[in-house]
Design an enzyme around this catalytic site. Sequence first.
Site, PDB file in Angstrom:
ATOM      1  CG  ASP A  54      -1.836  -1.232   1.225  1.00  0.00           C
ATOM      2  OD1 ASP A  54      -2.184  -1.725   0.131  1.00  0.00           O
ATOM      3  OD2 ASP A  54      -2.164  -1.710   2.325  1.00  0.00           O
ATOM      4  CE  LYS A  75       2.318  -2.421  -4.298  1.00  0.00           C
ATOM      5  NZ  LYS A  75       2.022  -2.056  -2.906  1.00  0.00           N
ATOM      6  N   GLY A 131      -4.556  -4.233  -3.881  1.00  0.00           N
ATOM      7  CA  GLY A 131      -5.550  -3.196  -4.158  1.00  0.00           C
ATOM      8  C   GLY A 131      -4.767  -1.952  -4.519  1.00  0.00           C
ATOM      9  CG  HIS A 132      -1.975  -1.973  -7.013  1.00  0.00           C
ATOM     10  ND1 HIS A 132      -1.055  -2.533  -7.859  1.00  0.00           N
ATOM     11  CD2 HIS A 132      -1.723  -2.516  -5.790  1.00  0.00           C
ATOM     12  CE1 HIS A 132      -0.290  -3.370  -7.187  1.00  0.00           C
ATOM     13  NE2 HIS A 132      -0.679  -3.385  -5.928  1.00  0.00           N
ATOM     14  CD  GLN A 141       0.679  -8.914  -2.674  1.00  0.00           C
ATOM     15  OE1 GLN A 141       1.314  -9.554  -3.482  1.00  0.00           O
ATOM     16  NE2 GLN A 141      -0.569  -8.567  -2.920  1.00  0.00           N
TER      17      GLN A 141
HETATM   18  P1  GDP Z   1      -0.819   0.385  -3.502  1.00  0.00           P
HETATM   19  O1  GDP Z   1      -1.405  -0.893  -3.069  1.00  0.00           O
HETATM   20  O2  GDP Z   1       0.652   0.453  -3.257  1.00  0.00           O
HETATM   21  O3  GDP Z   1      -1.159   0.746  -4.927  1.00  0.00           O
HETATM   22  O4  GDP Z   1      -1.469   1.517  -2.586  1.00  0.00           O
HETATM   23  P2  GDP Z   1      -3.029   1.627  -2.165  1.00  0.00           P
HETATM   24  O5  GDP Z   1      -3.796   2.091  -3.325  1.00  0.00           O
HETATM   25  O6  GDP Z   1      -3.487   0.390  -1.493  1.00  0.00           O
HETATM   26  O7  GDP Z   1      -2.933   2.704  -1.028  1.00  0.00           O
HETATM   27  C1  GDP Z   1      -2.397   3.954  -1.242  1.00  0.00           C
HETATM   28  C2  GDP Z   1      -3.474   4.993  -0.904  1.00  0.00           C
HETATM   29  O8  GDP Z   1      -2.884   6.260  -0.779  1.00  0.00           O
HETATM   30  C3  GDP Z   1      -4.527   5.141  -1.990  1.00  0.00           C
HETATM   31  O9  GDP Z   1      -5.752   5.494  -1.404  1.00  0.00           O
HETATM   32  C4  GDP Z   1      -3.992   6.289  -2.836  1.00  0.00           C
HETATM   33  O10 GDP Z   1      -5.014   6.980  -3.527  1.00  0.00           O
HETATM   34  C5  GDP Z   1      -3.379   7.147  -1.768  1.00  0.00           C
HETATM   35  N1  GDP Z   1      -2.210   7.940  -2.185  1.00  0.00           N
HETATM   36  C6  GDP Z   1      -1.207   7.613  -3.046  1.00  0.00           C
HETATM   37  N2  GDP Z   1      -0.257   8.584  -3.053  1.00  0.00           N
HETATM   38  C7  GDP Z   1      -0.677   9.531  -2.192  1.00  0.00           C
HETATM   39  C8  GDP Z   1      -0.112  10.773  -1.720  1.00  0.00           C
HETATM   40  O11 GDP Z   1       0.964  11.188  -2.110  1.00  0.00           O
HETATM   41  N3  GDP Z   1      -0.842  11.467  -0.803  1.00  0.00           N
HETATM   42  C9  GDP Z   1      -2.040  11.023  -0.322  1.00  0.00           C
HETATM   43  N4  GDP Z   1      -2.657  11.764   0.576  1.00  0.00           N
HETATM   44  N5  GDP Z   1      -2.581   9.865  -0.732  1.00  0.00           N
HETATM   45  C10 GDP Z   1      -1.903   9.120  -1.638  1.00  0.00           C
HETATM   46  P1  IMO Z   2      -0.955  -4.161  -2.288  1.00  0.00           P
HETATM   47  O1  IMO Z   2      -0.484  -4.702  -3.608  1.00  0.00           O
HETATM   48  C1  IMO Z   2      -0.981  -4.657   2.043  1.00  0.00           C
HETATM   49  C2  IMO Z   2      -1.080  -8.779   3.570  1.00  0.00           C
HETATM   50  C3  IMO Z   2      -2.328  -9.249   4.272  1.00  0.00           C
HETATM   51  C4  IMO Z   2      -1.721 -10.238   5.250  1.00  0.00           C
HETATM   52  C5  IMO Z   2      -0.594 -10.885   4.439  1.00  0.00           C
HETATM   53  C6  IMO Z   2      -0.974 -12.199   3.778  1.00  0.00           C
HETATM   54  O2  IMO Z   2      -2.244  -3.449  -2.347  1.00  0.00           O
HETATM   55  O3  IMO Z   2       0.125  -3.395  -1.610  1.00  0.00           O
HETATM   56  P2  IMO Z   2      -2.495 -12.827   1.698  1.00  0.00           P
HETATM   57  O4  IMO Z   2      -3.936 -12.584   1.415  1.00  0.00           O
HETATM   58  O5  IMO Z   2      -1.561 -12.260   0.687  1.00  0.00           O
HETATM   59  O6  IMO Z   2      -2.204 -14.270   1.965  1.00  0.00           O
HETATM   60  O7  IMO Z   2      -2.211 -12.073   3.096  1.00  0.00           O
HETATM   61  O8  IMO Z   2      -0.277  -9.930   3.424  1.00  0.00           O
HETATM   62  N1  IMO Z   2      -1.303  -8.235   2.215  1.00  0.00           N
HETATM   63  C7  IMO Z   2      -1.232  -6.928   1.903  1.00  0.00           C
HETATM   64  N2  IMO Z   2      -1.030  -5.849   2.678  1.00  0.00           N
HETATM   65  N3  IMO Z   2      -1.101  -4.513   0.718  1.00  0.00           N
HETATM   66  C8  IMO Z   2      -1.275  -5.586  -0.093  1.00  0.00           C
HETATM   67  O9  IMO Z   2      -1.265  -5.494  -1.435  1.00  0.00           O
HETATM   68  C9  IMO Z   2      -1.396  -6.861   0.502  1.00  0.00           C
HETATM   69  N4  IMO Z   2      -1.595  -8.109   0.024  1.00  0.00           N
HETATM   70  C10 IMO Z   2      -1.520  -8.929   1.071  1.00  0.00           C
HETATM   71  O10 IMO Z   2      -2.968  -8.187   4.935  1.00  0.00           O
HETATM   72  O11 IMO Z   2      -1.109  -9.552   6.307  1.00  0.00           O
HETATM   73 MG    MG Z   3      -2.925  -1.613  -1.810  1.00  0.00          MG
END
Ligand code: GDP
Ligand code: IMO
Ligand code: MG
Length: 424
Positions: A13, A16, A40-41, A224
């Site tokens: 998270d 990415k 979840g991107h 991840q």
């Molecule tokens: P990922 O899994 O690495 O793609 O990240 P996620 O989407 O799960 O979580 C990142 C969250 O932070 C999302 O809700 C993005 O919209 C948000 N986000 C990304 N970059 C920024 C930033 O620079 N500032 C803020 N406030 N939010 C951001």
């Molecule tokens: P993105 O790509 C954050 C965590 C789960 C759990 C562990 C194992 O959005 O960054 P799994 O379902 O993979 O067997 O769970 O990994 N986990 C993540 N945490 N971002 C993710 O993906 C994750 N995908 C799995 O919460 O701790």
């Molecule tokens: Mg994510």
Amino acid sequence: MSVRIIIGAQWGDEGKGKIVDLLAKESRYVVRYQGGANAGHTLKFDDKTIVLHLIPSGMFNGDSRCVIGNGVVVDPIALVEELKEVQEITPNLDNRLFISSSAHVILPYHKVLDMVKEKSRGSDAIGTTGRGIGPAYVSKVSRVGIRMEDLLNEEILEDKIRKNLADINKAMEHVYTEPKLSAAKLLDEIRPAIEIIKPYICNTSELLHDALEDDQSILLEGAQGSLLDVDHGTYPYVTSSSPTAGGACTGSGIPPLAITHSLGITKAYCTRVGNGPFPSELDDEAGKKLAKNGHEFGATTGRPRRCGWLDLVALRYAVRLNGFNELALTKLDVLDDFETVKVCTGYKLDGKEISYFPLNSNEVERLEPIYRSFDGWMSSTRDIRNFDDLPQNALDYIRFIEEYIGVGFTIVSTGPKRTETILR
Ligand code: GDP
Ligand code: IMO
Ligand code: MG
């Protein structure tokens, strides 16, 4: 030509999705190489918010070809749901989406197994996303997995599912005391999804090898994060794949020497969702404020994310694991109204100071972080587009991080939108 791996440097998270979407414009290919719908991107552009789980984050900025590589575990039902959302914006996916025939399939029994195994672990549960990821990789390495290529032949598919279920049902009955699963019902459940995704299944390693030969640029999108890597993360509190650099090669078929850039993404602080050690976790007001400012809820499961200060020892470990030669710093704006910002620069383990990230999770659990404090900048960074226009205290914070880990930030993100970015 560039072949750039984009990898989360923390526990996932890191943003990415945002960074891959931003860089996709200049790339002919965007490739997911591991994980599945546990990811979840989030992408934000033109007042739209899209959360992608399986489809690479290159669908909306330019016309890159999006590849789901052989290292990914694909849930056909989840993929079809996602396709519907994507096609509201990009209706025509001809020549835009390619799914490796060697990628493994997540079937409904993998999700059931994920759930019952977590339940049976009790207080030792990993806190998985429940998407069937671990059990699907177990099927793969124990050589009973079903691959995308098997979806193209109903007879083979049915035979393999029946054989797998015979085994799984023994465990359901005698180990987990859960109801047995029916092959016929399962096949009925997945057939409509298979029909929709069939046209996209192909030999993606050949596609990518041809792209390399033609000097096309490629982005490899990790899911991840480095500290969730099955080998290098906080085992057993990890995912079941290899998000780190080596996984990009095995999960796509791209050879190591073709990689030209390794880009790590780190938030300006740390989060973790699910269980497992997190040395710089905060359970005080500052932690609550990070969660609130950063809207820290899982993009896949909606669970609250645990928050803490940036951990430079862990970040340096990720730099070394992945050979990052560039870094992106995200969510800097989340710290905008903190009077004091801290970073972890070392640990105490059983009273002794250490400066490395231990491999043993029991040791990581016992670490006491050592912090360095910075004065906050107490002003909004949201609309800043030039690095040198950042407030002096933010610059001091960033430069300290760069010096500590020995790699520079080429991207600084100050908001969730594609446009809220500083390119350096
Ligand atoms: P990922 O899994 O690495 O793609 O990240 P996620 O989407 O799960 O979580 C990142 C969250 O932070 C999302 O809700 C993005 O919209 C948000 N986000 C990304 N970059 C920024 C930033 O620079 N500032 C803020 N406030 N939010 C951001
Ligand atoms: P993105 O790509 C954050 C965590 C789960 C759990 C562990 C194992 O959005 O960054 P799994 O379902 O993979 O067997 O769970 O990994 N986990 C993540 N945490 N971002 C993710 O993906 C994750 N995908 C799995 O919460 O701790
Ligand atoms: Mg994510």
